[in-house]
Design an enzyme around this catalytic site. Structure first.
Site, PDB file in Angstrom:
ATOM      1  N   LYS A  96      37.959  40.253  42.862  1.00  0.00           N
ATOM      2  CA  LYS A  96      38.708  41.259  43.159  1.00  0.00           C
ATOM      3  C   LYS A  96      39.043  42.238  41.560  1.00  0.00           C
ATOM      4  O   LYS A  96      39.016  43.310  41.867  1.00  0.00           O
ATOM      5  CB  LYS A  96      40.151  40.861  43.606  1.00  0.00           C
ATOM      6  CG  LYS A  96      40.212  40.224  44.904  1.00  0.00           C
ATOM      7  CD  LYS A  96      41.557  39.924  45.421  1.00  0.00           C
ATOM      8  CE  LYS A  96      42.476  39.164  44.744  1.00  0.00           C
ATOM      9  NZ  LYS A  96      41.735  37.517  44.508  1.00  0.00           N
ATOM     10  N   ARG A 100      50.356  40.144  48.562  1.00  0.00           N
ATOM     11  CA  ARG A 100      50.057  38.865  48.885  1.00  0.00           C
ATOM     12  C   ARG A 100      50.692  38.112  49.904  1.00  0.00           C
ATOM     13  O   ARG A 100      50.314  36.882  50.302  1.00  0.00           O
ATOM     14  CB  ARG A 100      49.878  38.087  47.400  1.00  0.00           C
ATOM     15  CG  ARG A 100      48.915  37.640  46.676  1.00  0.00           C
ATOM     16  CD  ARG A 100      49.311  36.848  45.506  1.00  0.00           C
ATOM     17  NE  ARG A 100      48.400  36.101  44.906  1.00  0.00           N
ATOM     18  CZ  ARG A 100      47.616  36.449  43.737  1.00  0.00           C
ATOM     19  NH1 ARG A 100      47.815  37.882  43.354  1.00  0.00           N
ATOM     20  NH2 ARG A 100      46.749  35.745  43.317  1.00  0.00           N
ATOM     21  N   ARG A 121      35.491  30.569  34.643  1.00  0.00           N
ATOM     22  CA  ARG A 121      35.644  31.866  34.503  1.00  0.00           C
ATOM     23  C   ARG A 121      36.273  31.902  33.128  1.00  0.00           C
ATOM     24  O   ARG A 121      37.178  31.014  32.489  1.00  0.00           O
ATOM     25  CB  ARG A 121      36.925  32.281  35.558  1.00  0.00           C
ATOM     26  CG  ARG A 121      37.517  33.700  35.268  1.00  0.00           C
ATOM     27  CD  ARG A 121      38.200  34.012  36.648  1.00  0.00           C
ATOM     28  NE  ARG A 121      39.388  33.729  36.689  1.00  0.00           N
ATOM     29  CZ  ARG A 121      39.948  34.145  37.862  1.00  0.00           C
ATOM     30  NH1 ARG A 121      39.429  35.152  38.673  1.00  0.00           N
ATOM     31  NH2 ARG A 121      41.395  33.776  38.026  1.00  0.00           N
ATOM     32  N   ARG A 147      42.054  31.034  31.797  1.00  0.00           N
ATOM     33  CA  ARG A 147      43.492  31.073  32.172  1.00  0.00           C
ATOM     34  C   ARG A 147      43.923  29.619  32.484  1.00  0.00           C
ATOM     35  O   ARG A 147      43.402  28.707  33.066  1.00  0.00           O
ATOM     36  CB  ARG A 147      43.367  31.851  33.604  1.00  0.00           C
ATOM     37  CG  ARG A 147      43.336  33.168  33.470  1.00  0.00           C
ATOM     38  CD  ARG A 147      43.118  34.130  34.479  1.00  0.00           C
ATOM     39  NE  ARG A 147      44.076  33.990  35.387  1.00  0.00           N
ATOM     40  CZ  ARG A 147      44.113  34.480  36.603  1.00  0.00           C
ATOM     41  NH1 ARG A 147      43.130  35.285  36.907  1.00  0.00           N
ATOM     42  NH2 ARG A 147      44.880  33.937  37.699  1.00  0.00           N
ATOM     43  N   ARG A 178      46.055  27.085  44.468  1.00  0.00           N
ATOM     44  CA  ARG A 178      46.062  28.687  44.631  1.00  0.00           C
ATOM     45  C   ARG A 178      45.473  28.868  46.114  1.00  0.00           C
ATOM     46  O   ARG A 178      45.954  30.099  46.831  1.00  0.00           O
ATOM     47  CB  ARG A 178      45.537  29.214  43.591  1.00  0.00           C
ATOM     48  CG  ARG A 178      46.676  29.404  42.268  1.00  0.00           C
ATOM     49  CD  ARG A 178      45.846  29.450  41.079  1.00  0.00           C
ATOM     50  NE  ARG A 178      45.151  30.854  40.864  1.00  0.00           N
ATOM     51  CZ  ARG A 178      44.064  31.080  40.204  1.00  0.00           C
ATOM     52  NH1 ARG A 178      43.624  30.275  39.569  1.00  0.00           N
ATOM     53  NH2 ARG A 178      43.489  32.316  40.369  1.00  0.00           N
TER      54      ARG A 178
HETATM   55  P1  AMP Z   1      45.978  36.436  40.009  1.00  0.00           P
HETATM   56  O1  AMP Z   1      45.585  36.926  38.647  1.00  0.00           O
HETATM   57  O2  AMP Z   1      46.052  37.760  41.001  1.00  0.00           O
HETATM   58  O3  AMP Z   1      45.292  35.492  40.492  1.00  0.00           O
HETATM   59  O4  AMP Z   1      47.410  36.132  39.927  1.00  0.00           O
HETATM   60  C1  AMP Z   1      47.791  35.092  38.949  1.00  0.00           C
HETATM   61  C2  AMP Z   1      49.316  34.526  39.604  1.00  0.00           C
HETATM   62  O5  AMP Z   1      50.163  35.370  39.365  1.00  0.00           O
HETATM   63  C3  AMP Z   1      49.234  34.105  40.866  1.00  0.00           C
HETATM   64  O6  AMP Z   1      48.712  32.799  41.275  1.00  0.00           O
HETATM   65  C4  AMP Z   1      50.845  34.062  41.191  1.00  0.00           C
HETATM   66  O7  AMP Z   1      51.614  33.105  40.718  1.00  0.00           O
HETATM   67  C5  AMP Z   1      50.879  35.392  40.434  1.00  0.00           C
HETATM   68  N1  AMP Z   1      50.925  36.685  41.297  1.00  0.00           N
HETATM   69  C6  AMP Z   1      50.251  37.723  40.856  1.00  0.00           C
HETATM   70  N2  AMP Z   1      50.393  38.549  41.849  1.00  0.00           N
HETATM   71  C7  AMP Z   1      51.236  38.083  42.709  1.00  0.00           C
HETATM   72  C8  AMP Z   1      51.966  38.945  43.907  1.00  0.00           C
HETATM   73  N3  AMP Z   1      51.564  39.855  44.273  1.00  0.00           N
HETATM   74  N4  AMP Z   1      53.025  38.210  44.309  1.00  0.00           N
HETATM   75  C9  AMP Z   1      53.302  36.784  43.985  1.00  0.00           C
HETATM   76  N5  AMP Z   1      52.855  36.271  42.980  1.00  0.00           N
HETATM   77  C10 AMP Z   1      51.993  36.890  42.263  1.00  0.00           C
END
Ligand code: AMP
Length: 216
Positions: free
Chosen positions: A9, A84, A123, A157, A168
């Site tokens: 994404k 989400r 990654r 990360r 996740r």
């Molecule tokens: P990502 O980089 O999109 O994988 O996001 C990393 C982490 O940030 C996720 O596993 C959540 O803990 C938090 N996070 C990111 N976006 C959201 C969202 N829209 N709602 C809730 N938690 C989020």
């Protein structure tokens, strides 16, 4: 951009945003920055993120409401990592409606789960420009160094360890996957296979997008 963690994404969204001249709004990136800076948001989000859980809806909705109202997002934006949950999707529709806007399209990237675990484990990202690399499929020119910032080492990360990755994916299936039905029922869902090289996926994405939004 919809789809499970590791499906691409951020990579594809960044490219689409650049092509359109729009900002990419990545909620995960905003949160990681807040954690790094130790802001109140970062303090609240740190442990939740490390556990692979979701930050509360009201916090995320407030954050996106503010970010999407910035002047650089006036012509449009690509959202990565938001919405989400169903309440987030409904709040997004409501906040855009208040501004006379709508979600043009929800682009869902798909890939088999084992492929996602493999990708996430390999990654890495540049701590300066957030450019994404993959040690297997999209390696940097010099081992562990960003092509554009060779002075700094690439980082993994904190939530890209296997146990957290599994968590996740579980959270994704339970809370985020239902959004595909939400957008499908409104005729706004476009599904694109996220497997193959990044150029191949991007070509597919553009074609699929072109068929829906045309020249817009
Ligand atoms: P990502 O980089 O999109 O994988 O996001 C990393 C982490 O940030 C996720 O596993 C959540 O803990 C938090 N996070 C990111 N976006 C959201 C969202 N829209 N709602 C809730 N938690 C989020």
């Amino acid at each position: 951009m919809l789809g499970p963690p590791g499906v691409g994404k951020g990579t594809q969204g960044r490219r689409l945003a650049t092509d359109r001249g729009w900002p990419l709004i990545s909620t995960g990136e905003v949160l990681r920055e807040a954690v790094a800076r130790g802001t109140p948001l970062g303090v609240q989000a740190r442990q939740i993120m490390a556990a692979g859980q979701l930050v509360p809806d009201d916090v995320m909705i407030g954050l996106v409401r503010e970010r999407t109202a910035a002047t650089d997002a006036a012509a449009g934006f690509v959202l990565d990592g938001f919405p989400r949950t169903l309440p987030q999707a409904e709040a997004l529709d409501a906040m855009l409606a208040e501004r006379g806007r709508t979600v043009d399209v929800a682009l869902a990237l798909t890939a088999p789960e084992e492929e996602l675990v493999r990708r996430l484990s390999a990654r890495r990202e540049c701590p300066v420009c957030q450019r994404a690399y993959n040690l297997v499929s999209a390696a940097p020119r010099v081992t562990d160094r960003c092509d554009d910032h060779p002075d700094v080492a690439l980082i993994q990360r904190a939530d890209d360890e296997e146990a957290t990755i599994r968590k996740r994916l579980e959270v994704y299936r339970a809370q985020t996957l239902p959004l595909e039905d939400y957008y499908r029922s409104q005729g706004r869902l476009v599904e694109v296979p996220g497997t193959g090289g990044t150029d191949v996926v991007y070509d597919r994405l553009r074609q699929a997008l072109g068929a829906v939004v045309g020249g817009r």
